[in-house]
Design a protein around this motif. Structure first.
Motif, PDB file in Angstrom:
ATOM      1  N   GLU A   9      44.750  47.680  25.006  1.00 14.19           N
ATOM      2  CA  GLU A   9      45.686  47.388  26.099  1.00 14.19           C
ATOM      3  C   GLU A   9      44.982  46.629  27.219  1.00 14.19           C
ATOM      4  OE1 GLU A   9      48.918  47.956  25.867  1.00 14.19           O
ATOM      5  OE2 GLU A   9      48.495  48.709  23.848  1.00 14.19           O
ATOM      6  N   LEU A  10      43.727  46.969  27.470  1.00 11.87           N
ATOM      7  CA  LEU A  10      42.955  46.237  28.477  1.00 11.87           C
ATOM      8  C   LEU A  10      42.818  44.770  28.076  1.00 11.87           C
ATOM      9  CD1 LEU A  10      41.034  46.316  31.041  1.00 11.87           C
ATOM     10  CD2 LEU A  10      39.189  46.496  29.360  1.00 11.87           C
ATOM     11  N   PHE A  11      42.453  44.513  26.822  1.00 11.74           N
ATOM     12  CA  PHE A  11      42.253  43.134  26.390  1.00 11.74           C
ATOM     13  C   PHE A  11      43.566  42.341  26.408  1.00 11.74           C
ATOM     14  CE2 PHE A  11      38.691  45.294  24.000  1.00 11.74           C
ATOM     15  CZ  PHE A  11      37.722  44.885  24.895  1.00 11.74           C
ATOM     16  N   LYS A  12      44.686  43.001  26.113  1.00 13.43           N
ATOM     17  CA  LYS A  12      45.981  42.318  26.174  1.00 13.43           C
ATOM     18  C   LYS A  12      46.282  41.872  27.606  1.00 13.43           C
ATOM     19  CE  LYS A  12      48.147  44.737  22.283  1.00 13.43           C
ATOM     20  NZ  LYS A  12      49.171  45.746  21.902  1.00 13.43           N
ATOM     21  N   ARG A  13      46.008  42.747  28.557  1.00 13.71           N
ATOM     22  CA  ARG A  13      46.284  42.398  29.943  1.00 13.71           C
ATOM     23  C   ARG A  13      45.321  41.342  30.458  1.00 13.71           C
ATOM     24  NH1 ARG A  13      48.321  46.480  28.152  1.00 13.71           N
ATOM     25  NH2 ARG A  13      50.119  47.594  28.997  1.00 13.71           N
ATOM     26  N   PHE A  14      44.095  41.407  29.997  1.00 10.21           N
ATOM     27  CA  PHE A  14      43.130  40.363  30.341  1.00 10.21           C
ATOM     28  C   PHE A  14      43.629  39.010  29.837  1.00 10.21           C
ATOM     29  CE2 PHE A  14      39.491  37.704  29.264  1.00 10.21           C
ATOM     30  CZ  PHE A  14      38.729  37.760  30.420  1.00 10.21           C
ATOM     31  N   GLN A  15      44.096  38.960  28.601  1.00 10.38           N
ATOM     32  CA  GLN A  15      44.586  37.711  28.029  1.00 10.38           C
ATOM     33  C   GLN A  15      45.795  37.188  28.798  1.00 10.38           C
ATOM     34  OE1 GLN A  15      44.925  37.642  23.769  1.00 10.38           O
ATOM     35  NE2 GLN A  15      46.447  36.004  23.760  1.00 10.38           N
ATOM     36  N   THR A  16      46.710  38.064  29.160  1.00  6.18           N
ATOM     37  CA  THR A  16      47.886  37.652  29.926  1.00  6.18           C
ATOM     38  C   THR A  16      47.485  37.057  31.267  1.00  6.18           C
ATOM     39  OG1 THR A  16      49.258  39.352  28.874  1.00  6.18           O
ATOM     40  CG2 THR A  16      50.023  38.457  30.989  1.00  6.18           C
ATOM     41  N   ARG A  17      46.544  37.707  31.928  1.00  9.36           N
ATOM     42  CA  ARG A  17      46.088  37.242  33.235  1.00  9.36           C
ATOM     43  C   ARG A  17      45.521  35.825  33.175  1.00  9.36           C
ATOM     44  NH1 ARG A  17      47.259  39.663  38.201  1.00  9.36           N
ATOM     45  NH2 ARG A  17      47.543  41.896  37.894  1.00  9.36           N
ATOM     46  N   ILE A  18      44.597  35.586  32.270  1.00  5.88           N
ATOM     47  CA  ILE A  18      43.926  34.288  32.276  1.00  5.88           C
ATOM     48  C   ILE A  18      44.788  33.192  31.652  1.00  5.88           C
ATOM     49  CG2 ILE A  18      41.621  35.293  32.306  1.00  5.88           C
ATOM     50  CD1 ILE A  18      41.361  34.748  29.379  1.00  5.88           C
ATOM     51  N   SER A  19      45.738  33.563  30.803  1.00  5.87           N
ATOM     52  CA  SER A  19      46.626  32.548  30.219  1.00  5.87           C
ATOM     53  C   SER A  19      47.588  31.993  31.264  1.00  5.87           C
ATOM     54  CB  SER A  19      47.425  33.143  29.065  1.00  5.87           C
ATOM     55  OG  SER A  19      46.582  33.546  28.013  1.00  5.87           O
ATOM     56  N   LYS A  20      47.948  32.829  32.237  1.00  5.97           N
ATOM     57  CA  LYS A  20      48.947  32.422  33.236  1.00  5.97           C
ATOM     58  C   LYS A  20      48.330  31.748  34.456  1.00  5.97           C
ATOM     59  CE  LYS A  20      52.461  35.873  32.060  1.00  5.97           C
ATOM     60  NZ  LYS A  20      53.240  37.047  32.556  1.00  5.97           N
ATOM     61  N   ASP A  21      47.031  31.874  34.635  1.00  2.00           N
ATOM     62  CA  ASP A  21      46.392  31.347  35.845  1.00  2.00           C
ATOM     63  C   ASP A  21      45.903  29.914  35.597  1.00  2.00           C
ATOM     64  OD1 ASP A  21      45.075  30.899  38.201  1.00  2.00           O
ATOM     65  OD2 ASP A  21      44.031  32.834  38.226  1.00  2.00           O
ATOM     66  N   ILE A  22      46.816  28.969  35.708  1.00  2.00           N
ATOM     67  CA  ILE A  22      46.488  27.570  35.430  1.00  2.00           C
ATOM     68  C   ILE A  22      45.506  27.019  36.465  1.00  2.00           C
ATOM     69  CG2 ILE A  22      47.418  25.253  35.072  1.00  2.00           C
ATOM     70  CD1 ILE A  22      48.231  27.310  32.963  1.00  2.00           C
ATOM     71  N   ASP A  23      45.638  27.435  37.717  1.00  2.00           N
ATOM     72  CA  ASP A  23      44.703  26.970  38.743  1.00  2.00           C
ATOM     73  C   ASP A  23      43.271  27.378  38.395  1.00  2.00           C
ATOM     74  OD1 ASP A  23      46.706  25.805  40.214  1.00  2.00           O
ATOM     75  OD2 ASP A  23      46.995  27.543  41.535  1.00  2.00           O
ATOM     76  N   MET A  24      43.103  28.588  37.899  1.00  2.00           N
ATOM     77  CA  MET A  24      41.777  29.049  37.501  1.00  2.00           C
ATOM     78  C   MET A  24      41.252  28.245  36.312  1.00  2.00           C
ATOM     79  SD  MET A  24      39.431  31.255  38.338  1.00  2.00           S
ATOM     80  CE  MET A  24      40.297  32.548  39.236  1.00  2.00           C
ATOM     81  N   LEU A  25      42.155  27.895  35.401  1.00  2.00           N
ATOM     82  CA  LEU A  25      41.754  27.141  34.225  1.00  2.00           C
ATOM     83  C   LEU A  25      41.176  25.783  34.609  1.00  2.00           C
ATOM     84  CD1 LEU A  25      44.072  27.109  31.060  1.00  2.00           C
ATOM     85  CD2 LEU A  25      42.114  25.611  31.386  1.00  2.00           C
ATOM     86  N   ARG A  26      41.637  25.237  35.701  1.00  2.00           N
ATOM     87  CA  ARG A  26      41.148  23.929  36.141  1.00  2.00           C
ATOM     88  C   ARG A  26      39.759  23.994  36.784  1.00  2.00           C
ATOM     89  NH1 ARG A  26      45.305  20.260  35.888  1.00  2.00           N
ATOM     90  NH2 ARG A  26      47.400  21.155  35.711  1.00  2.00           N
ATOM     91  N   LYS A  27      39.316  25.182  37.118  1.00  2.00           N
ATOM     92  CA  LYS A  27      37.980  25.349  37.690  1.00  2.00           C
ATOM     93  C   LYS A  27      36.925  25.227  36.598  1.00  2.00           C
ATOM     94  CE  LYS A  27      39.635  28.538  41.282  1.00  2.00           C
ATOM     95  NZ  LYS A  27      39.445  27.645  42.439  1.00  2.00           N
ATOM     96  N   THR A  28      35.719  24.876  36.992  1.00  2.00           N
ATOM     97  CA  THR A  28      34.610  24.755  36.047  1.00  2.00           C
ATOM     98  C   THR A  28      33.616  25.883  36.291  1.00  2.00           C
ATOM     99  OG1 THR A  28      34.839  22.352  35.943  1.00  2.00           O
ATOM    100  CG2 THR A  28      32.742  23.293  35.222  1.00  2.00           C
TER     101      THR A  28
END
Length: 429
Positions: A395-414
């Motif tokens: 359940e922790l890993f599922k929520r981790f995946q949801t968090r980072i999949s939805k954070d497009i601004d974070m994805l643009r960071k290096t």
């Protein structure tokens, strides 16, 4: 024999009372269970203490006080295994290979030895460790062919905690058993045990490598409220980790000093920090600190479990990732304190998380990015998370995946990873 190996090399002290513990995961009563099936054993031990699908603050649901029985990279060869999710370690190894090859070219040749003994400490599983060993043996063999009258045989020792998946490692080993003795690239062997303890007899080894393993500590040290890791943590927590890191590295070096022959080479690549960077800043620039999988998204995933009533606050706060990124100064200080080694090279390297092309691909498909990052985190942390919360780990890993999949601004960071690379020669006492 299996149970005997599981109890070798015990090195950990008791964790502080604030840390939770579960009964020993491996014991003489475990019968014929394989020492390699770390994840299954962790799940069984943790699930014994599960109460109505929810974890509270009772001591039963928690960490073992013998971290070396749990800490391992996720075994196997599937998409969630460490073998399939070790791109960042591979990048660090690739970056350090020129220095490794240069060091091999300058190290002493042991002309009177019938065999040269090489150890990889903290080998884990997969391509990284095998390709490195192949590189080391090939370059040493070439030197002996060019500079000596005879070419010795080579022995390769793959060393990691007993919980490591040695079965997968050796299945990946492409050594043709039909080769004659004179054609074998090297003779492999597995050595289970902690590299914070002695693993070999005195003056046994000619060359030791440790790649992307020494940032893992022998034990977790402090209550770290609201955080899964120490980056940005309270001063007293960071200081406790720094002290443990200092003790661990000095112990590692003292053990290697006993095991290595005079003139032998020690080559280390470890996650680290640049010179003069304070320990509470483990990662450097703000984007790297925000995007690293051990920081924001991990803390948010634990908070989600708390808010949903799946765990209590005590359970969240007592989960600590036992990792510490040493600075160049801290590494040098440990060598100075230990003596017995002369540093040939010591440098900090900065490695980008992934290419710009890969980043653009993931921006177009953030779900793919979420899966990839979650597989990386699962491959690294699943055994210790399961020891802490049992089946709720998924359940922790599922929520981790949801968090980072939805954070497009974070994805643009290096995000950048730092490593400290050190080459040292074993000197006369």
């Amino acid at each position: 024999m299996t149970n005997t190996l599981l109890f070798l090399f015990i090195h950990l002290f008791l964790l502080p009372p604030t840390l939770l513990h579960i009964p020993a995961l491996l014991s003489p009563s475990s019968g014929g269970r394989s020492q390699m099936d770390c994840t299954s054993l962790v799940r069984v031990a943790a699930s014994r203490e599960k109460t109505k699908g929810r974890y509270g603050s009772s001591e039963g649901h928690t960490w073992t006080n013998e971290l070396h029985r749990i800490l391992c990279m996720q075994g196997g060869e599937d998409d969630m295994s460490y073998a399939k999710n070790s791109e960042a370690p591979a990048a660090a190894i690739t970056s350090s290979k020129p220095l490794l090859m240069e060091s091999i070219q300058s190290m002493r040749l042991f002309v009177s030895e019938a065999s040269i003994r090489i150890a990889d400490l903290g080998c884990a599983t997969g391509y990284n460790t095998l390709s490195t060993m192949e590189l080391v043996v090939q370059n040493l063999r070439l030197r002996y062919e060019k500079e000596c009258d005879h070419v010795p045989e080579f022995e390769a020792f793959f060393c990691d905690l007993p919980s490591n998946d040695f079965n997968s490692l050796f299945r990946s080993l492409q050594v043709d058993s039909s080769c004659s003795s004179s054609k074998k690239p090297y003779y492999p062997a597995g050595v289970p045990g902690s590299f914070y303890d002695r693993l070999f007899p005195k003056e046994k080894l000619h060359l030791v490598v440790s790649l992307n393993a020494l940032h893992w500590l022998s034990k977790s040290k402090a209550w770290n409220k609201g955080r899964a890791w120490i980056d940005g943590g309270r001063k007293e927590v960071v200081e406790a980790y720094a002290k443990q890191s200092e003790e661990d590295l000095e112990m590692f070096l003292r053990c290697r000093r006993e095991e290595m022959l005079e003139g032998g080479m020690l080559f280390i690549v470890m996650a680290g920090r640049p010179q003069f960077q304070e320990p509470e800043n483990q990662l450097g620039d703000p984007d790297s600190r925000a995007k690293h999988p051990f920081t924001n998204s991990m803390d948010q995933a634990w908070e989600d479990l708390l808010n949903e009533g799946l765990i209590d606050e005590d359970t969240r706060d007592t989960f600590n990732i036992p990792a510490y990124m040493r600075s160049v100064e801290e590494v040098k200080a440990a060598f100075d304190q230990c003596s017995g080694f002369k540093i040939q090279q010591l440098e900090f390297q900065k490695i980008i998380e992934h290419s710009k092309e890969k980043q653009q691909e993931w921006i177009r498909d953030p779900d793919s990015y979420g899966r990839a990052k979650t597989n990386l985190v699962r491959a690294t942390l699943k055994p210790i998370v399961e020891a802490h919360v049992g089946d709720i780990a998924e359940e922790l890993f599922k929520r981790f995946q949801t968090r980072i999949s939805k954070d497009i601004d974070m994805l643009r960071k290096t995000c950048f990873y730092g490593v400290v690379v050190v080459c040292a020669i074993r000197m006369p006492d």
